[in-house]
Design an enzyme around this catalytic site. Structure first.
Site, PDB file in Angstrom:
ATOM      1  CE  LYS A  28      -3.788  -0.193   2.321  1.00  0.00           C
ATOM      2  NZ  LYS A  28      -4.688  -0.362   3.436  1.00  0.00           N
ATOM      3  NE  ARG A  98      -6.740   3.579   4.870  1.00  0.00           N
ATOM      4  CZ  ARG A  98      -8.010   3.379   4.545  1.00  0.00           C
ATOM      5  NH1 ARG A  98      -8.473   2.173   4.391  1.00  0.00           N
ATOM      6  NH2 ARG A  98      -8.807   4.408   4.355  1.00  0.00           N
ATOM      7  N   GLY A 107      -8.086  -7.570   5.076  1.00  0.00           N
ATOM      8  CA  GLY A 107      -8.863  -7.615   6.316  1.00  0.00           C
ATOM      9  C   GLY A 107      -8.184  -8.307   7.486  1.00  0.00           C
ATOM     10  CG  MET A 109      -2.404  -7.401   9.812  1.00  0.00           C
ATOM     11  SD  MET A 109      -0.769  -7.015   9.266  1.00  0.00           S
ATOM     12  CE  MET A 109      -1.008  -6.635   7.570  1.00  0.00           C
ATOM     13  NE  ARG A 342      -6.011  -4.552  -2.777  1.00  0.00           N
ATOM     14  CZ  ARG A 342      -6.580  -4.825  -1.624  1.00  0.00           C
ATOM     15  NH1 ARG A 342      -5.854  -4.947  -0.544  1.00  0.00           N
ATOM     16  NH2 ARG A 342      -7.878  -4.988  -1.535  1.00  0.00           N
ATOM     17  CG  HIS A 458     -13.673 -11.211   4.530  1.00  0.00           C
ATOM     18  ND1 HIS A 458     -13.842 -12.542   4.796  1.00  0.00           N
ATOM     19  CD2 HIS A 458     -12.409 -10.924   4.874  1.00  0.00           C
ATOM     20  CE1 HIS A 458     -12.734 -13.028   5.304  1.00  0.00           C
ATOM     21  NE2 HIS A 458     -11.847 -12.062   5.369  1.00  0.00           N
ATOM     22  CB  SER A 766       9.888 -43.730 -12.625  1.00  0.00           C
ATOM     23  OG  SER A 766       8.784 -42.916 -12.317  1.00  0.00           O
ATOM     24  CB  CYS A 833       5.318 -41.977 -11.652  1.00  0.00           C
ATOM     25  SG  CYS A 833       5.992 -43.365 -10.728  1.00  0.00           S
ATOM     26  CE1 TYR A 853       8.363 -39.662 -16.194  1.00  0.00           C
ATOM     27  CE2 TYR A 853      10.448 -39.980 -17.348  1.00  0.00           C
ATOM     28  CZ  TYR A 853       9.419 -40.473 -16.561  1.00  0.00           C
ATOM     29  OH  TYR A 853       9.435 -41.769 -16.124  1.00  0.00           O
TER      30      TYR A 853
HETATM   31  C1  PEP Z   1       4.610 -44.207  -5.590  1.00  0.00           C
HETATM   32  O1  PEP Z   1       4.851 -44.945  -4.647  1.00  0.00           O
HETATM   33  O2  PEP Z   1       4.933 -43.014  -5.618  1.00  0.00           O
HETATM   34  C2  PEP Z   1       3.904 -44.728  -6.766  1.00  0.00           C
HETATM   35  C3  PEP Z   1       3.721 -43.989  -7.843  1.00  0.00           C
HETATM   36  O3  PEP Z   1       3.399 -45.965  -6.678  1.00  0.00           O
HETATM   37  P1  PEP Z   1       2.065 -46.352  -5.875  1.00  0.00           P
HETATM   38  O4  PEP Z   1       1.420 -45.092  -5.449  1.00  0.00           O
HETATM   39  O5  PEP Z   1       1.253 -47.122  -6.831  1.00  0.00           O
HETATM   40  O6  PEP Z   1       2.618 -47.161  -4.763  1.00  0.00           O
END
Ligand code: PEP
Ligand code: MG
Length: 885
Positions: A28, A98, A107, A109, A342, A458, A766, A833, A853
């Site tokens: 501000k 303020r 809101g 503070m 802002r 709010h 992975s 994954c 990835y």
């Molecule tokens: C994991 O363990 O991160 C995974 C992808 O395998 P799952 O969740 O199937 O055990």
């Protein structure tokens, strides 16, 4: 030694600060300085820096040396600029005090308005405004606010006095009270303060200011501000600046007013002046959501000159800041003043549209457009919408305050919302209006429904910031908090009843309506394409079925990072074969059952390969413990035994044999496959038979076979030998060759530690961060819900490590694994994954750690792509646009 500079003046067309001084002056303060320098009409004032607040916290509330002298000097300057004097009986200066942190915390503070009023100054104000009623109304508001913020006396006592006076006078509205009534109210207010605090209400404006500044500094650490920072991950060390600014009055009669405006529509992103105002009101009346304000469009008729000037200033500000601005304005007797600008909060839909539009308009480039859209926000865009095919019966309509649809059980207090959500329930928080205390409950709820308040109330502002669906100002419902219910169209909705809200339309429906996932198109698709050009990290999906594979292609991911084959086993006829396999007493029996599964798996894999058109597909060998495939209750077991034509006792014995103390750490993953190698054999056959068929049909295919839960290289070697043998056999038989890879999941700490040994034999890694988090912390992933919320609440853990990678522990193991793995195999392909693959902060971590990835659910692909782009851009783009950090 000269004291450090703590106070920065703005006014008379010049300011000591600029927009780049956010850290020191708060959002501000720095913007007030910038607007002053731009010659935009801003009432003059000064900002006390965040540094002063931080030092004052260290000094347990005492001001740092030299600060107050600087305040006095700037006060004198302000008096001169205004031609008014603090506490003067003829021409009194009044100020607002303020808070203003680096980022806005709406809101959270404290604020004190009309400071400087006392028994003398009120007379001066009455004379100058020629409106004694206005003067005494301002005085009573000031005593109330000051006493609440500074003297910590609850507002409710003041409200009681006001209500009592109205009853005595037989009137209903505040506006019906006369000057004499208000003078009486002031007398009673002062008596209340004397009674509660044992001393007089302070009459010396300098003392008032001193106490108010101290209280605003202190409000940085009030519980709701702390909670807000926790939710939004803001450091507690920043402190707040304090802005002391000459008051202008929006409540000086019908030619005065106050409001908020956005330079573009914060709900849709449309380029038009958007906002709300109230005539004859003070700023707090608009944001508090008590009186329902009018749309800013109406100002065009009510005060055309002020409207035109507001429009011109808004356009100028947007061009200057190169981003949508949210301004607060006051019209005092026909003259417009800006009190704040802002960067405006916006819905995800609006964020995307504005980013793309502003790039088109030449305000920003593509990189900045991508950076403008927070990947977390994108996730919200992919949030469910009402299924258009559903039969929708709307029972009420409020304001579409924050888009997206939500389904949940009605609860009526923020505490309940938090408690229910902690138990895993989905709730909608229903309130007459929300206040800052409700933030925790709003966060925990699926969505918010309020009976009162406008688009800038709010509830609306906070919900938009959180990306929670919100329907505000739904006047058709009448809520009884005491009875925990609301009435709509003659029907009573009680606590725990299911309701559905649509924050995009403002609709309220009873019951639990079906929701659907939206798709990627228009501006959003364009922005994600730009993100593709900037990101380095690849994005794949966790896809188990041909339908998931199709979604993978729709979202333009670069392959499948995890196909959990077992998910296909839960379908009708497959689970029967699977159960036969489990019940079999020897390898022979298991092979027979697996032979039934083989053609089904083959056709699933073929269908997935077809959809993926030659992109890599990682198929993981069977992973879960076998008990997951058998029913649990006696009744279910009985009917299964009958279906399978086997004695119940035999089935019960089997179930008994499969019981484990810690199944997630037990007979699963490669351990299961080592004891039952025929499972891997069947799955490898299905994969390679499907792949060979693809090659025969001259279609591209790239299978990558993955072994789960490996801890030693020997485990991997054991499985790889089977996979290679089966692959060679299938290829020999079908007379074609298929390119393929065999790799492993890295999901135990031991695997990380011996990653060099494993990489010597595995072609890719992975990270299964679900299991890696479980095994690193020693937290059962199925049971952690019992204690993790408390861990986070108490700050023992900053975040849930199953949502966002624990960089210090799990992340360190990952970094070690990447290093060791690539030392043994140059260019080793490494991905992730676990669920973290779709979490923006974890994606940024994976980028920094050099992963190739991330793999996440198809609907999170745009999130991961945006996060990947952010990670890459933040590394090299120094953002110099005002208002950005
Ligand atoms: C994991 O363990 O991160 C995974 C992808 O395998 P799952 O969740 O199937 O055990
Ligand atoms: Mg796992």
């Amino acid at each position: 030694m000269a004291a450090k500079k703590y106070v920065y003046f703005f006014g008379s067309g010049r300011a000591e600060g600029t927009a780049r001084m956010k850290d020191l002056l708060g959002g501000k303060g720095s913007n007030l300085a910038e607007m002053t320098n731009l010659k935009i009409p801003v009432p003059p004032g000064f900002t006390i820096s965040t540094e002063a607040c931080v030092e004052s916290m260290k000094l347990r509330g005492k001001f740092p040396a030299g600060m107050w002298t600087q305040v006095e000097k700037n006060l004198a300057k302000l008096e001169k600029a205004m031609g008014l004097r603090f506490g003067d009986r003829n021409a009194p200066l009044l100020v607002s005090v303020r808070s203003g942190a680096r980022v806005s915390m709406p809101g959270m503070m404290d604020t004190v308005l009309n400071l400087g009023l006392n028994d003398q100054a009120v007379e001066g104000l009455a004379r100058r405004s020629q409106d004694p009623r206005f003067a005494y109304d301002s005085y009573r508001r000031f005593i109330q606010m000051f006493s609440n913020v500074v003297l910590d006396i609850s507002i409710k006592y003041f409200e009681e006095i006001l209500e009592k006076r109205k009853r005595e006078r037989g009137v209903e509205l505040d506006t019906e009270l006369t000057t004499a009534d208000l003078q009486e109210v002031v007398r009673r207010y002062k008596a209340l303060v004397r009674e509660r605090r044992g001393r007089e209400f302070p009459q010396d404006p300098r003392q008032q200011l001193r106490q108010a500044v101290g209280a605003v500094f202190g409000s940085w650490n009030n519980p709701r501000a702390i909670k807000y920072r926790e939710i939004h991950r803001l450091p507690h060390t920043w402190g707040t600046a304090v802005n002391v600014q000459a008051m202008v009055f929006g409540n000086m009669g019908e030619r005065s007013g106050t409001g908020v405006a956005f330079t573009r529509d914060p709900g849709t992103g449309e380029k038009r002046l958007f906002g709300e105002f109230l005539m004859n009101a003070q700023g707090e009346d608009v944001v508090a959501g008590i009186r329902t304000p009018q749309s800013v469009e109406k100002l065009r008729q009510v005060s055309p000159k002020a409207y035109q000037e507001l429009d011109r200033i808004c356009r100028r500000l947007e061009k200057h800041y190169r981003d949508m601005q949210d301004v607060e304005f006051t019209i005092q007797d026909g003259t417009l003043f800006l009190l704040q600008t802002r960067t405006g909060k916006r819905t995800p839909t609006a964020a995307v549209r504005m980013a793309v539009d502003m790039q088109r308009e030449g305000l920003i480039d593509k990189r900045l457009a991508v950076l403008r859209v927070d990947p977390h926000q994108v996730e919200i865009l992919l949030h469910p919408m009402l299924d258009p095919k559903a039969k929708v019966e709307r029972v009420a309509r409020g304001l579409p305050a924050s888009p997206g649809a939500a389904v949940g059980q009605a609860v009526f207090t923020a505490e309940e919302a938090e408690a229910w959500a902690a138990r895993g329930e989905k709730v909608i928080l229903v309130r007459a209006e929300t206040s800052a205390e409700d933030v925790g409950g709003m966060h925990a709820a699926q969505g918010i429904l309020t009976a009162r308040g406008g688009m800038t109330s709010h509830a609306a502002v906070v919900a938009r910031g959180m990306g929670k669906p919100c329907v505000a100002g739904c006047g058709d419902i009448s809520i009884s908090e005491a009875e925990r219910s609301f009435l709509v169209k003659g029907r009573t909705v009680k606590e725990s009843d299911w309701i559905t809200i649509d924050g995009t339309t403002g609709d309220l429906m009873l019951g639990r309506l079906p929701l659907i996932q939206p798709e990627l198109s228009g501006d959003f698709a364009r922005l994600v394409k730009w993100a593709d050009d900037f990101r380095k990290i690849g994005v794949r999906t966790n896809a188990d079925t041909p339908t998931d594979a199709a979604a993978t292609m729709d979202f333009e991911a670069e392959g499948i990072g995890l196909c959990r084959t077992e998910h296909m086993f839960f379908v009708e006829d497959r689970i029967t074969a699977m159960r036969e396999m489990i019940v079999a007493d020897d390898a022979e029996g298991r092979r027979k059952a697996l032979a039934k599964l083989l053609p089904m798996q083959r056709s699933d894999f073929k269908a997935i390969f077809e959809r993926m058109k030659g992109l890599p597909v990682i198929i993981r060998i069977f992973d879960p413990p076998l008990h997951e495939f058998l029913p649990k209750t006696a009744h279910e077991l009985q009917s299964l035994a009958a279906d399978m034509g086997i004695p119940l006792e035999r089935l019960e014995r089997k179930v008994q044999a499969l019981v484990e103390s810690n199944p997630m750490l037990g007979h699963r993953g490669c351990r299961l496959a080592i004891t039952y190698p025929e499972i891997t054999e069947m799955q490898a056959s299905a994969i390679f038979e499907a792949a060979c068929q693809m090659v025969k049909e001259r279609k591209k295919v790239l299978p990558e076979v993955m072994v789960p839960l490996v801890g030693t290289v020997e485990e991997f070697r054991h499985q790889r030998a089977i996979i290679d043998r089966v692959a060679a056999g299938v290829m020999r038989k079908s007379g074609v060759k298929v390119p393929y890879q065999v790799g492993t999941m890295i999901e135990t700490p031991r695997a990380c530690l011996v990653s060099d040994e494993i990489a010597a034999e595995a072609e890719f890694f992975s990270f299964g961060t679900n299991d890696l988090t479980q095994t690193t912390f020693g937290f059962s992933r199925d049971d952690a819900g019992k204690f993790l919320p408390q861990y986070i609440e108490e700050g023992i853990l900053q975040d849930d490590p199953f949502i966002s990678i624990d960089e210090q522990g799990v992340g360190e193991l990952m970094a070690l694994s990447v290093r060791k793995g690539r030392s043994a195999r140059k260019g080793l392909e490494v991905g992730i994954c676990g669920e973290h693959g779709g979490d923006p902060r974890s994606v940024e971590f994976c980028h920094r750690t050099g992963l190739d990835y991330v793999s996440c659910s198809p609907y999170r692909v745009p999130v991961a792509k945006m996060a990947g782009a952010h990670a890459a851009l933040k590394e090299k783009v120094k953002i110099t646009v005002l208002g950005e950090k």
